[in-house]
Design a protein around this motif. Structure first.
Motif, PDB file in Angstrom:
ATOM      1  N   LEU A 477       0.820  -1.209   0.000  1.00  0.00           N
ATOM      2  CA  LEU A 477       0.000   0.000   0.000  1.00  0.00           C
ATOM      3  C   LEU A 477       0.852   1.257   0.000  1.00  0.00           C
ATOM      4  CD1 LEU A 477      -2.782  -0.858   2.621  1.00  0.00           C
ATOM      5  CD2 LEU A 477      -2.960  -0.910   0.127  1.00  0.00           C
ATOM      6  N   HIS A 478       0.384   2.270  -0.693  1.00  0.00           N
ATOM      7  CA  HIS A 478       1.025   3.575  -0.642  1.00  0.00           C
ATOM      8  C   HIS A 478       0.986   4.087   0.800  1.00  0.00           C
ATOM      9  CE1 HIS A 478       1.486   7.945  -1.123  1.00  0.00           C
ATOM     10  NE2 HIS A 478       2.103   7.665  -2.255  1.00  0.00           N
ATOM     11  N   PRO A 479       2.058   4.736   1.277  1.00  0.00           N
ATOM     12  CA  PRO A 479       2.061   5.230   2.672  1.00  0.00           C
ATOM     13  C   PRO A 479       0.867   6.109   3.018  1.00  0.00           C
ATOM     14  CG  PRO A 479       4.259   5.381   1.718  1.00  0.00           C
ATOM     15  CD  PRO A 479       3.348   4.970   0.606  1.00  0.00           C
ATOM     16  N   GLY A 480       0.355   6.840   2.047  1.00  0.00           N
ATOM     17  CA  GLY A 480      -0.779   7.707   2.321  1.00  0.00           C
ATOM     18  C   GLY A 480      -2.030   6.947   2.723  1.00  0.00           C
ATOM     19  N   VAL A 481      -2.182   5.730   2.218  1.00  0.00           N
ATOM     20  CA  VAL A 481      -3.342   4.906   2.568  1.00  0.00           C
ATOM     21  C   VAL A 481      -3.246   4.449   4.020  1.00  0.00           C
ATOM     22  CG1 VAL A 481      -4.614   2.787   1.992  1.00  0.00           C
ATOM     23  CG2 VAL A 481      -3.599   4.174   0.170  1.00  0.00           C
ATOM     24  N   LYS A 482      -2.015   4.330   4.533  1.00  0.00           N
ATOM     25  CA  LYS A 482      -1.791   3.788   5.867  1.00  0.00           C
ATOM     26  C   LYS A 482      -1.751   4.844   6.963  1.00  0.00           C
ATOM     27  CE  LYS A 482       1.813   1.540   4.173  1.00  0.00           C
ATOM     28  NZ  LYS A 482       2.991   0.644   4.032  1.00  0.00           N
ATOM     29  N   ARG A 483      -1.758   6.114   6.593  1.00  0.00           N
ATOM     30  CA  ARG A 483      -1.707   7.135   7.650  1.00  0.00           C
ATOM     31  C   ARG A 483      -3.039   7.186   8.391  1.00  0.00           C
ATOM     32  NH1 ARG A 483      -1.284  11.160   3.025  1.00  0.00           N
ATOM     33  NH2 ARG A 483      -3.417  11.909   2.679  1.00  0.00           N
ATOM     34  N   PHE A 484      -3.000   7.665   9.626  1.00  0.00           N
ATOM     35  CA  PHE A 484      -4.170   7.650  10.490  1.00  0.00           C
ATOM     36  C   PHE A 484      -5.067   8.877  10.319  1.00  0.00           C
ATOM     37  CE2 PHE A 484      -1.583   4.978  13.727  1.00  0.00           C
ATOM     38  CZ  PHE A 484      -1.746   3.869  12.920  1.00  0.00           C
ATOM     39  N   VAL A 485      -4.498   9.997   9.974  1.00  0.00           N
ATOM     40  CA  VAL A 485      -5.258  11.236   9.825  1.00  0.00           C
ATOM     41  C   VAL A 485      -5.475  11.508   8.339  1.00  0.00           C
ATOM     42  CG1 VAL A 485      -5.347  13.704  10.312  1.00  0.00           C
ATOM     43  CG2 VAL A 485      -4.299  12.149  11.971  1.00  0.00           C
ATOM     44  N   ASN A 486      -6.736  11.624   7.947  1.00  0.00           N
ATOM     45  CA  ASN A 486      -7.106  11.871   6.549  1.00  0.00           C
ATOM     46  C   ASN A 486      -6.332  10.974   5.573  1.00  0.00           C
ATOM     47  OD1 ASN A 486      -8.915  13.972   7.242  1.00  0.00           O
ATOM     48  ND2 ASN A 486      -7.232  15.433   7.352  1.00  0.00           N
ATOM     49  N   PRO A 487      -6.483   9.669   5.717  1.00  0.00           N
ATOM     50  CA  PRO A 487      -5.749   8.770   4.828  1.00  0.00           C
ATOM     51  C   PRO A 487      -6.196   8.921   3.375  1.00  0.00           C
ATOM     52  CG  PRO A 487      -7.427   7.559   6.027  1.00  0.00           C
ATOM     53  CD  PRO A 487      -7.378   8.934   6.635  1.00  0.00           C
ATOM     54  N   HIS A 488      -5.271   8.651   2.476  1.00  0.00           N
ATOM     55  CA  HIS A 488      -5.586   8.645   1.051  1.00  0.00           C
ATOM     56  C   HIS A 488      -6.586   7.529   0.762  1.00  0.00           C
ATOM     57  CE1 HIS A 488      -5.025   8.907  -3.265  1.00  0.00           C
ATOM     58  NE2 HIS A 488      -4.720   7.622  -3.316  1.00  0.00           N
ATOM     59  N   THR A 489      -7.537   7.789  -0.110  1.00  0.00           N
ATOM     60  CA  THR A 489      -8.535   6.781  -0.478  1.00  0.00           C
ATOM     61  C   THR A 489      -7.971   5.873  -1.560  1.00  0.00           C
ATOM     62  OG1 THR A 489     -10.377   8.252   0.068  1.00  0.00           O
ATOM     63  CG2 THR A 489     -10.857   6.380  -1.373  1.00  0.00           C
ATOM     64  N   TYR A 490      -7.838   4.597  -1.237  1.00  0.00           N
ATOM     65  CA  TYR A 490      -7.346   3.631  -2.220  1.00  0.00           C
ATOM     66  C   TYR A 490      -8.414   3.461  -3.307  1.00  0.00           C
ATOM     67  CZ  TYR A 490      -5.686  -0.821  -4.118  1.00  0.00           C
ATOM     68  OH  TYR A 490      -5.251  -1.819  -4.947  1.00  0.00           O
ATOM     69  N   PRO A 491      -8.004   3.458  -4.586  1.00  0.00           N
ATOM     70  CA  PRO A 491      -9.001   3.394  -5.667  1.00  0.00           C
ATOM     71  C   PRO A 491      -9.690   2.030  -5.762  1.00  0.00           C
ATOM     72  CG  PRO A 491      -6.873   4.233  -6.456  1.00  0.00           C
ATOM     73  CD  PRO A 491      -6.633   3.644  -5.101  1.00  0.00           C
ATOM     74  N   VAL A 492     -11.001   2.036  -5.633  1.00  0.00           N
ATOM     75  CA  VAL A 492     -11.834   0.852  -5.839  1.00  0.00           C
ATOM     76  C   VAL A 492     -12.984   1.260  -6.753  1.00  0.00           C
ATOM     77  CG1 VAL A 492     -13.327  -0.887  -4.783  1.00  0.00           C
ATOM     78  CG2 VAL A 492     -11.277  -0.115  -3.573  1.00  0.00           C
ATOM     79  N   GLY A 493     -13.197   0.498  -7.817  1.00  0.00           N
ATOM     80  CA  GLY A 493     -14.254   0.856  -8.746  1.00  0.00           C
ATOM     81  C   GLY A 493     -14.909  -0.348  -9.372  1.00  0.00           C
ATOM     82  N   LEU A 494     -15.883  -0.086 -10.229  1.00  0.00           N
ATOM     83  CA  LEU A 494     -16.604  -1.128 -10.935  1.00  0.00           C
ATOM     84  C   LEU A 494     -16.106  -1.220 -12.366  1.00  0.00           C
ATOM     85  CD1 LEU A 494     -20.294  -0.412  -9.819  1.00  0.00           C
ATOM     86  CD2 LEU A 494     -18.605  -1.879  -8.710  1.00  0.00           C
TER      87      LEU A 494
END
Length: 513
Positions: A477-494
């Motif tokens: 995972l990108h470090p931004g996804v793992k941060r606790f405050v305002n984490p980056h949204t990992y892309p999930v789509g259809l």
């Protein structure tokens, strides 16, 4: 590896409405309902189990609980005692709730469902199917509550432990929560999930025995209080168990307790043993650990660890590290095993498709049907996040040399032909956000076969392999996804054709309102 805690039938571990719906399917299939439909109980359906929001305000979730699900399915069956109990239930008129014919049906019921699931220890995200159940609708319905129960809590605790592991780094992380857990089953489940999520050991001896988890522990304040002096208590403990000496130093005065522990440490050295550690369980842990480290180092006990406990969580651990605390072993309890700041994951189990004609039997290849054979289902809501997604869903995770790129949910029966050359992923909450992947992009389809026609086809990895998988997944995972405050949204789509199907169904259903 099976979960020995579930080596018995727990088929009544369900909500009553699951049984009443199963009764309704059965009765309608007998022509006793309106309208009578002989195929209804055996009509093939697909249900997806997923959650809508990552817990703890975080950017990821760790799935756990599949081993328990497997144990539950393998031992599913209604005993005569179960049926005698169901026979006592009555409706509002005081008459039996269920006919004897239905209870006899349950007595011989054998699961024939197909179950696919994402392996334990995988990082997952909202709206992705963690478990997909396909089979007779009556059987699928009976599995809703137990599957949610077994997946929801364990995934929640594994996620909490993974967050603690992220801040603990290479420090030792111990789970000490049994005494504060939500009952015996909650304690056992939490110990297992906490180890998978990243804890190094548990204080729970039964969990150690059943799940092969390392166990750790020393003594409590009562040990010290039972002696005339703290020094006597430390010396006695060290004399009786010299190879397991971590001394709790805050029963009376913490700094004095550290000095007493050092005295015991000198006596241990004379016998060829070492003072493994001291434990702080109250007070200003940053200040006290710094002062304790000075005293230990000055006395030559540089290898002695400082253990801290006292309602720790990932936020407090992170804060203590930022304050320069000299703690290298973290004992976490209440806030881990109870998921203190968010006590429920909020998983759901939604009907996504019903076969409109009799399905074929056989292996996976012969069971594949065209989309025309399926009546796709979805739940509408005024809230977009609560509108379910139809289809026989699979999750494709794209990656490159740096890690995970995005997860795309697609329909196994409809989408594959549209994904041969390239594929487009659409954000379900904003159709203008699109991402294209060519056919050469590396990927992994996350759901794997677990049961086919009620028979287990998946070998569970041992708990240590699953624990290692969590760390491998987090590294992707990108470090931004793992941060606790305002984490980056990992892309999930259809996948585009699934998105188009969902849009078409919404418009159709809205038009019929």
């Amino acid at each position: 590896m099976t979960n020995k805690l579930y080596d018995t039938s727990l088929s009544l571990l369900t909500d009553l409405y699951q049984v009443t719906m199963a009764y309704g399917y059965w009765k309608a299939g007998k022509g006793q309902g309106e309208p009578g439909n002989a195929e209804l109980p055996e009509k093939e359906a697909v249900f997806n189990l997923y959650f809508r929001k990552n817990p703890f305000g975080g950017g990821f979730t760790v799935t756990s609980g599949l081993t328990n699900v497997i144990g539950f399915i393998n031992n599913f069956g209604f005993s005569r005692k179960d049926l005698r109990y169901l026979q006592t239930l009555t409706g509002s008129d005081g008459q039996p709730l269920f006919e004897n014919g239905f209870l006899e049906y349950l007595a011989t019921l054998k699961l024939t469902v197909d179950i696919d699931a994402i392996p334990e220890g995988t990082v997952v995200f909202p709206n992705e199917p963690l478990v997909r159940v396909r089979g007779p609708i009556l059987q699928c319905q009976l599995l809703e509550t137990p599957l949610l129960n077994l997946i929801n809590f364990e995934s929640l605790i594994a996620t909490k432990a993974a967050r603690m592991r992220l801040v603990a780094g290479s420090d030792t992380l111990l789970e000490f929560g049994l005494r504060r857990a939500q009952g015996a089953d909650g304690g056992m489940t939490a110990s297992r999930a906490a180890y998978i999520g990243g804890c190094d050991a548990t204080s729970n001896v039964l969990a150690g025995k059943l799940y092969d988890i390392p166990v750790r522990g020393t003594h409590a304040h009562s040990w010290v209080m039972s002696f005339g002096t703290e020094q006597e208590a430390f010396d006695t403990y060290a004399a009786m168990m010299p190879n397991n000496v971590t001394l709790l130093v805050d029963t009376y005065d913490t700094i004095a307790g550290v000095r007493h522990a050092i005295e015991t440490g000198h006596k241990l050295r004379q016998k060829g043993y070492t003072l493994s550690g001291i434990r702080l369980d109250s007070g200003d842990l940053a200040y006290l650990s710094i002062e304790a480290r000075k005293l230990l180092d000055a006395a030559g006990f540089t290898e002695t660890a400082i253990v801290a406990s006292n309602d720790l969580d990932e936020i407090i651990i992170n804060s203590l590290k930022q304050q320069g605390a000299k703690i290298t072993v973290w004992g976490v309890g209440t806030k881990l095993v109870t998921a203190f700041d968010q006590p429920a994951l909020g998983g759901v189990y939604k009907l996504a498709a019903i076969r409109t004609t009799a399905g074929e039997t056989g292996d996976d290849a012969t069971r594949q049907q065209t989309a025309a054979h399926w009546d796709y289902k979805m739940k509408l809501s005024e809230q977009a996040i609560k509108t379910s997604t139809p289809g026989i869903q699979q999750v494709r995770r794209f990656r490159d040399e740096r890690g995970f790129l995005a997860d795309m949910i697609f329909d196994e029966d409809r989408s594959r032909t549209d994904m041969d050359e390239s594929t487009t992923m659409i954000d379900p909450l904003d159709f203008t956000k699109r991402r294209r992947f060519d056919s050469g992009q590396p990927f992994e389809d996350l759901l794997v076969p677990v049961f086919r026609a009620g028979k287990q086809v998946y070998d569970c990895p041992d708990i240590h392999t699953t624990r290692a998988r969590v760390q491998e997944q987090l590294a992707g995972l990108h470090p931004g996804v793992k941060r606790f405050v305002n984490p980056h949204t990992y892309p999930v789509g259809l996948e585009k054709s699934l998105h188009d199907l969902k849009t078409e169904l919404i418009l159709t259903l809205r038009g019929n309102e």
